[in-house]
Design an enzyme around this catalytic site. Structure first.
Site, PDB file in Angstrom:
ATOM      1  N   GLU A 148       9.033 -31.673   4.585  1.00 14.59           N
ATOM      2  CA  GLU A 148       8.268 -30.540   4.035  1.00 14.59           C
ATOM      3  C   GLU A 148       7.068 -30.960   3.189  1.00 14.59           C
ATOM      4  OE1 GLU A 148      11.138 -28.045   2.063  1.00 14.59           O
ATOM      5  OE2 GLU A 148      12.348 -27.846   3.864  1.00 14.59           O
ATOM      6  N   ASN A 189      10.014 -34.040   9.153  1.00 12.61           N
ATOM      7  CA  ASN A 189      10.811 -32.818   9.288  1.00 12.61           C
ATOM      8  C   ASN A 189      10.183 -31.697   8.458  1.00 12.61           C
ATOM      9  OD1 ASN A 189      13.413 -31.660  10.225  1.00 12.61           O
ATOM     10  ND2 ASN A 189      13.965 -31.589   8.058  1.00 12.61           N
ATOM     11  N   HIS A 225      13.991 -22.340  10.673  1.00  6.34           N
ATOM     12  CA  HIS A 225      14.595 -21.249   9.893  1.00  6.34           C
ATOM     13  C   HIS A 225      13.830 -19.985  10.279  1.00  6.34           C
ATOM     14  CE1 HIS A 225      17.148 -23.885   7.630  1.00  6.34           C
ATOM     15  NE2 HIS A 225      16.115 -24.660   7.323  1.00  6.34           N
ATOM     16  N   GLU A 256      17.485 -27.621  11.835  1.00 11.22           N
ATOM     17  CA  GLU A 256      18.160 -26.746  10.856  1.00 11.22           C
ATOM     18  C   GLU A 256      18.183 -25.301  11.352  1.00 11.22           C
ATOM     19  OE1 GLU A 256      16.469 -27.280   6.903  1.00 11.22           O
ATOM     20  OE2 GLU A 256      16.285 -29.444   7.185  1.00 11.22           O
ATOM     21  N   ASP A 258      18.538 -21.668  12.147  1.00 10.38           N
ATOM     22  CA  ASP A 258      19.275 -20.438  11.861  1.00 10.38           C
ATOM     23  C   ASP A 258      18.288 -19.284  12.032  1.00 10.38           C
ATOM     24  OD1 ASP A 258      17.880 -20.641   9.357  1.00 10.38           O
ATOM     25  OD2 ASP A 258      19.675 -21.317   8.312  1.00 10.38           O
TER      26      ASP A 258
HETATM   27  O1  9MR Z   1      21.436 -26.172   2.636  1.00  4.62           O
HETATM   28  C1  9MR Z   1      20.834 -26.659   1.471  1.00  4.62           C
HETATM   29  C2  9MR Z   1      21.288 -25.841   0.279  1.00  4.62           C
HETATM   30  O2  9MR Z   1      22.674 -26.009   0.064  1.00  4.62           O
HETATM   31  C3  9MR Z   1      20.518 -26.244  -0.951  1.00  4.62           C
HETATM   32  O3  9MR Z   1      20.845 -25.379  -2.011  1.00  4.62           O
HETATM   33  C4  9MR Z   1      19.020 -26.182  -0.652  1.00  4.62           C
HETATM   34  C5  9MR Z   1      18.181 -26.614  -1.804  1.00  4.62           C
HETATM   35  O4  9MR Z   1      16.851 -26.719  -1.449  1.00  4.62           O
HETATM   36  O5  9MR Z   1      18.733 -27.022   0.443  1.00  4.62           O
HETATM   37  C6  9MR Z   1      19.334 -26.576   1.596  1.00  4.62           C
HETATM   38  O6  9MR Z   1      18.883 -27.290   2.689  1.00  4.62           O
HETATM   39  C7  9MR Z   1      17.481 -27.273   2.920  1.00  4.62           C
HETATM   40  C8  9MR Z   1      17.140 -28.550   3.633  1.00  4.62           C
HETATM   41  O7  9MR Z   1      17.578 -29.658   2.878  1.00  4.62           O
HETATM   42  C9  9MR Z   1      15.645 -28.670   3.880  1.00  4.62           C
HETATM   43  N1  9MR Z   1      15.161 -27.511   4.568  1.00  4.62           N
HETATM   44  C10 9MR Z   1      15.529 -26.242   4.018  1.00  4.62           C
HETATM   45  C11 9MR Z   1      17.028 -26.131   3.815  1.00  4.62           C
HETATM   46  C12 9MR Z   1      17.390 -24.756   3.287  1.00  4.62           C
HETATM   47  O8  9MR Z   1      16.897 -24.563   2.003  1.00  4.62           O
END
Ligand code: 9MR
Length: 385
Positions: A148, A189, A225, A256, A258
């Site tokens: 990101e 990513n 997402h 990822e 969803d």
């Molecule tokens: O699934 C993750 C969640 O449990 C955390 O609270 C969150 C914090 O930023 O991160 C989530 O995973 C993220 C991933 O590492 C990077 N892309 C976005 C995902 C959703 O926020």
């Protein structure tokens, strides 16, 4: 690799109820996977599904390998959370995608609040990666090396890394990862790079800059997402993937996936649209050889990150909160089964296609409640942390 029952025989008996990883492999992909997290591994009903070798062949730790957990204070490394998932993957013969080395979020304040020279921050990045990727050396099929780095308009996101080092932090990280784990595939990513547009074009420039600096990048991870009804068209999904391959990525993957509802509860029609959206993404991956597989960001609505970040939204995954398969599960398995058995090609419509392509709305001048990320294609709310 696991031995999977012959798919044709299975399909003959069970029809579309043959399972996701098994069907993805039979269709020529490497895996169908699900992210997981430490707490959930205490839920026996959950673990039973995740460890079904025919259902999921790959996993990613949702949190445990992030900087916040692996180097919470300078020089003090901790692998207990990440190791739990890595060991779980090994025990269950699952491919492990490792996530993530350099990210502005879940970054301890000793890094983000420091006032560093270029040399100091370069050394901090190199030390972090040498230790963390070194610790997991040989266990990760792939690493999300940088996560990101981009804003929605394709400019670089403000972070301590970019502020101090400019875009050079990206090749620095990729070179350090290549040295620490030469066999891991190295990925950039990000979210909202599934579609064509400014962010996808900027991703192409990132691939180019790593190569120009003499670094190695193997893949682009498209987080995906997405929002029900706003999933990009199959054509656009394929175009984005093909552009990464043309720029020199040897593989791409949905890391990822969803597809969430903006309001709850979902209607029956909404669940059908969600199923169509999942089918579209699955078909796109099937249509592009370099797309090696699909990872969903956990498999059950019980453990989705979305309601915590986007209150009132959710129901984004293939299984509901009670572990029942949703119409989207059937759609994905049907599309995979068709490809696995040489049935109707990937562009066949499963149900009514209701996807729309949205144009990016101007970034709102507001602050996201949490994390400032992952609004999804078509999201018009806050994206600023
Ligand atoms: O699934 C993750 C969640 O449990 C955390 O609270 C969150 C914090 O930023 O991160 C989530 O995973 C993220 C991933 O590492 C990077 N892309 C976005 C995902 C959703 O926020």
């Amino acid at each position: 690799m696991r031995l999977l029952a012959p798919v044709a025989a299975l399909l003959a008996v069970h029809g579309a109820s043959a399972q996701l990883h098994q069907l993805a492999v039979a269709a020529g992909k490497m895996y169908f996977g699900s992210a997981t997290d430490n707490g959930e591994l205490n839920d026996a009903a959950y673990v039973r599904i995740l460890t079904d070798p025919n259902e999921f062949g790959q996993t990613t730790p949702g949190n445990g390998q992030k900087w916040q957990y692996t180097q919470p204070s300078r020089g003090s490394f901790s692998y207990s959370s990440g190791d739990q998932i890595a060991n779980f993957a090994k025990t269950n013969n699952m491919i492990l995608r490792c996530h993530t080395l350099v990210w502005h979020s879940q970054l301890p304040s000793w890094v983000s609040s420091g006032s560093w020279t270029k040399e100091q921050l370069t050394s901090i990045i190199e030390t972090h990666i040498a230790n963390v990727a070194g610790h997991y050396r040989g266990q990760c099929y792939a690493w999300d090396v940088v996560n990101e780095a981009l804003n929605e308009d394709g400019t670089f996101r403000t972070s301590v890394f970019y502020t101090v080092l400019g875009e050079s932090f990206i090749p620095i990280a990729f070179k350090a990862a290549a040295a620490a784990d030469p066999d891991a595939k190295l990925y950039y990513n990000d979210y909202n790079i599934e579609n064509t547009g400014a962010k996808q074009a900027a991703t192409l420039r990132i691939i180019g800059s790593i190569k120009q600096a003499g670094g190695r990048i193997d893949g682009v991870g498209m987080q995906a997402h997405l929002i029900v009804g706003s999933t990009p068209s199959q054509r656009n999904l394929e175009a984005a993937m093909n552009s990464y391959v043309a720029a020199g990525a040897s593989e791409v993957t949905y890391t990822e996936l969803d597809i969430r509802f903006s309001s709850l509860p979902p209607t029956a029609a909404g669940l059908r649209t969600q199923a169509d959206d999942y089918a579209t993404v699955t078909r796109a991956c099937l249509a592009v050889d370099a797309c090696i597989g699909i990872t969903i960001w956990d498999f059950t609505d019980k453990y989705s990150w979305i309601p915590n970040t986007f209150p009132g939204q959710g129901a984004a995954l293939l299984y509901d909160e009670n572990f029942s398969k949703k119409p989207a599960w059937t759609a994905v398995s049907t599309v995979l089964a068709a490809a696995a058995t040489g049935g109707p090609g990937p562009s066949t419509t499963l149900t009514t296609v209701t996807t729309t392509t949205t144009t990016g709305a101007p970034a709102p001048t507001c602050t996201a409640a949490k994390w400032g990320q992952c609004g999804g294609d078509g999201w018009t709310g806050c994206t600023i942390a």
